[in-house]
Each structure stands twice: as structure tokens, then as C-alpha cells.
Motif scaffolding. Sequence first.
Motif, short mmCIF file in Angstrom:
data_model
loop_
_atom_site.label_atom_id
_atom_site.label_comp_id
_atom_site.label_asym_id
_atom_site.label_seq_id
_atom_site.Cartn_x
_atom_site.Cartn_y
_atom_site.Cartn_z
N VAL A 1 0.76 -1.13 -0.02
CA VAL A 1 -0.09 -0.09 0.01
C VAL A 1 0.77 1.16 -0.22
O VAL A 1 1.79 1.47 0.75
CB VAL A 1 -0.88 -0.01 1.24
N VAL A 2 0.64 2.03 -0.86
CA VAL A 2 1.34 3.30 -1.07
C VAL A 2 0.45 4.50 -1.16
O VAL A 2 -0.28 4.67 -1.69
CB VAL A 2 2.05 3.49 -2.48
N LEU A 3 0.80 5.25 -0.09
CA LEU A 3 0.00 6.37 0.56
C LEU A 3 0.38 7.85 0.26
O LEU A 3 1.89 7.96 -0.02
CB LEU A 3 -0.26 6.34 2.06
N TYR A 4 -0.51 8.67 -0.30
CA TYR A 4 -0.27 9.97 -0.54
C TYR A 4 -1.39 11.03 -0.34
O TYR A 4 -2.50 10.78 -0.27
CB TYR A 4 0.46 10.32 -1.89
N ALA B 1 1.20 15.11 3.32
CA ALA B 1 1.63 14.25 4.18
C ALA B 1 0.86 14.11 5.60
O ALA B 1 1.13 13.23 6.78
CB ALA B 1 3.18 14.07 4.67
N ARG B 2 0.04 15.12 6.01
CA ARG B 2 -0.74 14.87 7.22
C ARG B 2 -1.86 13.86 7.23
O ARG B 2 -1.97 12.98 8.03
CB ARG B 2 -1.60 16.33 7.65
N ARG B 3 -2.64 13.86 6.08
CA ARG B 3 -3.94 12.98 6.11
C ARG B 3 -3.29 11.42 6.02
O ARG B 3 -4.03 10.64 6.36
CB ARG B 3 -4.78 13.23 5.21
N ILE B 4 -2.03 11.19 5.09
CA ILE B 4 -1.70 10.12 4.95
C ILE B 4 -1.26 9.64 6.42
O ILE B 4 -0.97 8.22 6.64
CB ILE B 4 -0.74 9.75 3.98
N SER B 5 -0.71 10.49 7.39
CA SER B 5 -0.40 10.02 8.56
C SER B 5 -1.26 9.26 9.47
O SER B 5 -0.94 8.20 9.90
CB SER B 5 0.22 11.16 9.32
#
Length: 263
Positions: A214-217, A221-225
Motif C-alpha cells: 500500500v502506497v499512501l499520499y 503528508a498530514r492525512r496519510i499519517s
Amino acid sequence: MTDIVSADWVADNLDRLRVVDVRDGWEYDAMAHLPGAVSIPFDRFRKESGDSEGMLPSHSQWASLLGPAGISADSEIVAYDDHHGVFAARFLVTAALLGHDPEKLYLLDGDFSSWQLEQPTSSETPDIAETDYSVDPPEATPLVDADRVAAASDDPDAVLVDTRDESEYAAGHIPGAVLLDWRELVDDETRGLLPREEALAVLESVGIVPEKRVVLYCNTARRISHTYVVLRHLGFEDVEFYEGSLTEWEAQDRPLEPGSPDA
């Protein structure tokens, strides 16, 4: 691995925890806070400009925040905000990326609004003994660069995830990304994480399953945290974190694809 813990668990363990309130300073002062909490507002631990390091603070900036707050490298930290945990998650992910033991990091399940319904609050600023906080980033991290992100869209064993809202996604997203608004994993009533099976069902509905990388963006970078912490809490092991997110992606003139997820 950063864990998500209940208000009851935090209340039972306050004597051994360093509690971090990441709301604005005026909220900490005027609206009370968790007993023993120190104030480290969100805008103090993020860099103002995007580059190859994303929005992470410098090592010296981070140490200058945690040391005066009485936090040492051995401290167990629980963080909270008043926005379903998204700002607090960013604090905890930052701590882990800069070397704090993830096993000693906890996200309050819920936020200040849900806490104060059943738990005591305080208006007193605690007496804190300053520490000399040392930053020691780990050799292995979940951070990935733009090339790795671009390759994920063509990898059948990976799923590229945009954690922004639908209007942002429709305006332009990284090609091949699926949409998962981070708030879909939050219960509006409890202000905390959805029950486990409900959360897994939401994830599976857009193709996010433990068998895939799973690759998040998002944007900065706040919401992916928050999504990162939730996925790790649910047992996902292969989760990658694009710290630069769209701030960096667009600065590099990389392509965006318009359109809603149902198009």
C-alpha cells in the motif's frame, strides 16, 4: 508500531505517559486539556516548504520541541488533537520517522471532544523537567520517493492510495491511484476509528488488502499519517509513505489525472 488506544487505557496509564496536545496553543490554554498534557501545536513541527524531505522538521527543530516538553528518547508518548486524530497522527509518524521507538507511540482513539465527555480535563500547565532529546533516525523507514510512487500504479501487487477528499481527487490525482478519504475510517459519532471489521470492509471496497503493498499520499503528508497509523494498527505490514506527496509531485512537473473514482 504506533498503536491506537482507548481513552480508558490512557486514563489508566497517565502516570507513565507523556501526553502531547497538538491543538493550537490557545485551545490548550482556554479549553482545558488532558491531565498532565504538554502543548506542542501542529504548526510547530512541520517545515514550511516542500522539498525532497517533504514536510518533516529538521533534527534540531524536533529536538528543540521535545526536550523542553520533558520528552526523552525512552518516553512513552500518547498524542491527541480535536480533529479525529489526524494532526496527532502526524506528530506520531514524525516521531517514528525521526527515530522514536514506534512501540512507545500511541494515538488516542477519538480526540479531545470525545475524551471530555467521560474523562477529567485540566487547566493546569504541568511542571516539566527538560530533557536533552536525541534524534536518531532508523536505517529502514516506510518513506518512498516519487519514482517508487509512479511505479506503484503499474504494479499488480501494489495499490496507490489518495487519502484526500473526492473533490480534490477529481480535480487531479496521481495516475492509477484509488480514492480513500481518510475520514472514511473514522466514526463520526465516537470520533474514533471504525470497528475493526467495518474498517477492513471500507478498505477492501477500494482494493486495499493486506496482501498488497500500500502506497499512501495526500498533499502535505498530514492525512496519510492518520491512514498509515490505522493500517498498521489493523495489521497491514507493507505500507509505504510518500512524504513529499503532491507538494513534491507537482513541483517535479509530474502528471496528474482528473476524474472522479466512479468515472
